[in-house]
Design an enzyme around this catalytic site. Structure first.
Site, PDB file in Angstrom:
ATOM      1  N   CYS A  96      63.794  59.550  43.467  1.00 27.90           N
ATOM      2  CA  CYS A  96      62.604  60.206  44.031  1.00 27.90           C
ATOM      3  C   CYS A  96      62.821  60.745  45.437  1.00 27.90           C
ATOM      4  O   CYS A  96      61.968  61.462  45.967  1.00 27.90           O
ATOM      5  CB  CYS A  96      61.412  59.258  44.016  1.00 27.90           C
ATOM      6  SG  CYS A  96      60.839  58.939  42.348  1.00 27.90           S
ATOM      7  N   HIS A 131      55.877  61.565  49.249  1.00 27.17           N
ATOM      8  CA  HIS A 131      56.213  61.511  47.820  1.00 27.17           C
ATOM      9  C   HIS A 131      55.018  60.917  47.084  1.00 27.17           C
ATOM     10  O   HIS A 131      54.415  59.949  47.540  1.00 27.17           O
ATOM     11  CB  HIS A 131      57.457  60.642  47.633  1.00 27.17           C
ATOM     12  CG  HIS A 131      57.754  60.324  46.203  1.00 27.17           C
ATOM     13  ND1 HIS A 131      57.842  61.307  45.241  1.00 27.17           N
ATOM     14  CD2 HIS A 131      57.966  59.138  45.563  1.00 27.17           C
ATOM     15  CE1 HIS A 131      58.106  60.736  44.076  1.00 27.17           C
ATOM     16  NE2 HIS A 131      58.175  59.428  44.241  1.00 27.17           N
ATOM     17  N   ASN A 178      53.645  61.542  39.057  1.00 24.42           N
ATOM     18  CA  ASN A 178      54.896  61.470  39.812  1.00 24.42           C
ATOM     19  C   ASN A 178      55.925  62.391  39.153  1.00 24.42           C
ATOM     20  O   ASN A 178      56.435  62.083  38.078  1.00 24.42           O
ATOM     21  CB  ASN A 178      55.390  60.018  39.835  1.00 24.42           C
ATOM     22  CG  ASN A 178      56.674  59.841  40.628  1.00 24.42           C
ATOM     23  OD1 ASN A 178      57.298  60.817  41.040  1.00 24.42           O
ATOM     24  ND2 ASN A 178      57.076  58.605  40.838  1.00 24.42           N
TER      25      ASN A 178
HETATM   26  O1  UT7 Z   1      58.620  57.032  42.545  1.00 20.87           O
HETATM   27  C1  UT7 Z   1      59.614  56.076  42.352  1.00 20.87           C
HETATM   28  C2  UT7 Z   1      59.218  54.752  42.837  1.00 20.87           C
HETATM   29  N1  UT7 Z   1      58.215  54.165  41.993  1.00 20.87           N
HETATM   30  C3  UT7 Z   1      57.098  53.675  42.530  1.00 20.87           C
HETATM   31  O2  UT7 Z   1      56.882  53.798  43.704  1.00 20.87           O
HETATM   32  C4  UT7 Z   1      56.151  52.921  41.603  1.00 20.87           C
HETATM   33  C5  UT7 Z   1      55.681  51.666  42.298  1.00 20.87           C
HETATM   34  N2  UT7 Z   1      54.847  50.825  41.431  1.00 20.87           N
HETATM   35  C6  UT7 Z   1      53.592  51.163  41.083  1.00 20.87           C
HETATM   36  O3  UT7 Z   1      53.131  52.247  41.382  1.00 20.87           O
HETATM   37  C7  UT7 Z   1      52.754  50.136  40.378  1.00 20.87           C
HETATM   38  O4  UT7 Z   1      53.405  48.888  40.414  1.00 20.87           O
HETATM   39  C8  UT7 Z   1      52.430  50.481  38.887  1.00 20.87           C
HETATM   40  C9  UT7 Z   1      51.509  51.666  38.828  1.00 20.87           C
HETATM   41  C10 UT7 Z   1      53.718  50.780  38.125  1.00 20.87           C
HETATM   42  C11 UT7 Z   1      51.709  49.301  38.207  1.00 20.87           C
HETATM   43  O5  UT7 Z   1      50.532  48.961  38.942  1.00 20.87           O
HETATM   44  P1  UT7 Z   1      50.267  47.477  39.433  1.00 20.87           P
HETATM   45  O6  UT7 Z   1      48.968  47.487  40.107  1.00 20.87           O
HETATM   46  O7  UT7 Z   1      51.468  47.020  40.213  1.00 20.87           O
HETATM   47  O8  UT7 Z   1      50.139  46.703  38.077  1.00 20.87           O
HETATM   48  P2  UT7 Z   1      50.974  45.438  37.579  1.00 20.87           P
HETATM   49  O9  UT7 Z   1      52.345  45.843  37.159  1.00 20.87           O
HETATM   50  O10 UT7 Z   1      50.824  44.340  38.562  1.00 20.87           O
HETATM   51  O11 UT7 Z   1      50.158  45.046  36.275  1.00 20.87           O
HETATM   52  C12 UT7 Z   1      48.830  44.479  36.351  1.00 20.87           C
HETATM   53  C13 UT7 Z   1      48.292  44.332  34.949  1.00 20.87           C
HETATM   54  C14 UT7 Z   1      49.278  43.679  33.977  1.00 20.87           C
HETATM   55  O12 UT7 Z   1      48.528  42.904  33.076  1.00 20.87           O
HETATM   56  P3  UT7 Z   1      48.432  41.305  33.246  1.00 20.87           P
HETATM   57  O13 UT7 Z   1      49.843  40.812  33.197  1.00 20.87           O
HETATM   58  O14 UT7 Z   1      47.776  41.105  34.582  1.00 20.87           O
HETATM   59  O15 UT7 Z   1      47.584  40.904  32.096  1.00 20.87           O
HETATM   60  C15 UT7 Z   1      49.885  44.831  33.250  1.00 20.87           C
HETATM   61  O16 UT7 Z   1      50.334  44.499  31.952  1.00 20.87           O
HETATM   62  O17 UT7 Z   1      48.041  45.634  34.400  1.00 20.87           O
HETATM   63  C16 UT7 Z   1      48.699  45.767  33.147  1.00 20.87           C
HETATM   64  N3  UT7 Z   1      49.078  47.148  32.990  1.00 20.87           N
HETATM   65  C17 UT7 Z   1      48.244  48.058  32.443  1.00 20.87           C
HETATM   66  N4  UT7 Z   1      46.999  47.958  31.969  1.00 20.87           N
HETATM   67  C18 UT7 Z   1      46.414  49.083  31.510  1.00 20.87           C
HETATM   68  C19 UT7 Z   1      50.228  47.762  33.319  1.00 20.87           C
HETATM   69  N5  UT7 Z   1      50.177  49.066  33.031  1.00 20.87           N
HETATM   70  C20 UT7 Z   1      48.944  49.276  32.476  1.00 20.87           C
HETATM   71  C21 UT7 Z   1      48.295  50.408  31.969  1.00 20.87           C
HETATM   72  N6  UT7 Z   1      47.036  50.262  31.501  1.00 20.87           N
HETATM   73  N7  UT7 Z   1      48.869  51.627  31.962  1.00 20.87           N
END
Ligand code: UT7
Length: 332
Positions: free
Chosen positions: A116, A256, A286
């Protein structure tokens, strides 16, 4: 001797027509419009459809549009660097394919992959060729067909990414405009949190790698989020301090677009008001190498000669970086 700087003198973006909405994604995986907007800020993203269409299509459309917009002949371009993490193929470089399709007969070209941060790294690389004095017109393409490496059954990654192409023209200036400073960083130990497992020389493509879905993005979202928030903000603040800039000196932060929460955290640390931050993640998601130039393209008519801009990115690798530049032209 008069110092030569590289200035952005025009910019263009191109996105495919097809729009993948949160509602459509909700029918493909267990997710919802509300979850995606709250956690990422994304509402929709553009996807390049059609067999045999790769990143070069996105880049070529953007370059052709740039040449048309500026009236510059393709033969005048000295160098084209394609910032991408989704090349058409392992080799040759997608930059070569774009140069050929856009008629850049006198340019040499190559790809640059810093995930990225590819656009920021490429802009800095291109600026050095110009500062050296022997290159006059360089195009940096920032293009990614992220949909080619996204697993549309994995809700943790498929909601984030989109496809787009951009083209940025850099030319020399002896005035006090253009790219003034940059800080680039790499930490390869971050590789474990964000990578594509197969398709390289460690795990060449096989039935096994395809069955195990190893040709898609592997991302540990929370870990990457933590590093992104701190490193993107740190490096943006570092470049401000290094150049004696206060928040009120900065006309625009161009971050970004990985996650709206990361963008907002960076702006807060820099003391920049939200209306001074370019944000279009809601419409494109993204797009990796294209996020920052897509913003510059969309905001081009609001940018004034002399505006101080801070560009900042964080991505796989890990790679991150910031550029301080003084915008070189008024709206046309
Ligand atoms: O550009 C390159 C670099 N990349 C980044 O900068 C990305 C950085 N990371 C992020 O933007 C975020 O971590 C994500 C958007 C990928 C995920 O968001 P989050 O708030 O960190 O969610 P999480 O991974 O902590 O997941 C929270 C919950 C989980 O469920 P449980 O375990 O709490 O029951 C996930 O399974 O949300 C669930 N979850 C979803 N639920 C509905 C994960 N993805 C989804 C989804 N829809 N699409």
């Amino acid at each position: 001797m008069t110092k030569i700087r590289a200035a952005i003198t025009s910019i263009n973006g191109w996105v495919p027509d097809y729009i993948l909405t949160n509602d459509e994604l909700s029918k493909m995986v267990d997710t919802s419009d509300e979850w995606i907007i709250t956690r990422t800020g994304i509402k929709e993203r553009h996807i390049l459809k059609g067999n045999g269409k790769g990143t070069s299509v996105l880049g070529t459309e953007a370059v052709k549009g740039l040449l048309k917009k500026t009236g510059i002949s393709p033969k005048e371009i000295d160098l084209l660097i394609c910032a991408t993490v989704t090349p058409d193929m392992q080799f040759p470089a997608t930059a070569n394919i774009i140069s050929d399709k856009a008629g850049l007969k006198n340019a040499f070209s190559y790809d640059l992959n810093a995930a990225c941060s590819s656009y920021i790294y490429s802009l800095v690389t291109a600026s050095k060729f110009i500062e050296a004095g022997n290159y006059k017109k360089i195009i940096v393409v920032g293009a990614d067909k992220m949909s080619s490496i996204v697993d549309y059954s994995d809700r943790t990654t498929c909601v984030i990414f989109g496809d787009a192409g951009t083209a940025t023209l850099l030319e020399p200036t002896t005035e006090d405009f253009g790219i003034k400073d940059a800080i680039l960083r790499t930490d390869g130990s971050g590789m474990i949190h964000l990578h594509q497992k197969a398709g390289g020389s460690v795990r060449p493509a096989s039935h096994e790698t395809v069955d195990a879905k190893e040709h898609f993005i592997y991302q540990e979202g929370q870990a990457v989020f933590k590093f992104a928030v701190s490193n993107m903000a740190d490096i943006a603040v570092e470049i401000m301090k290094k150049n004696g800039l206060k928040s009120e000196d900065i006309a625009w932060l161009v971050p970004h677009q990985a996650n709206l929460r990361i963008v907002e955290a960076t702006a807060r640390r820099m003391g920049i008001r939200k209306d001074r931050v370019m944000i279009n993640i809601q419409r494109y998601g993204n797009t990796t190498s294209a996020t920052i130039p897509l913003c510059l393209w969309e905001w081009e008519n609001q940018l004034k000669k002399g505006d101080n801009l801070i560009l900042s990115a964080f991505g796989g690798g890990f790679t991150w970086g910031s550029i301080y530049l003084k915008w070189a032209y008024d709206p046309k």
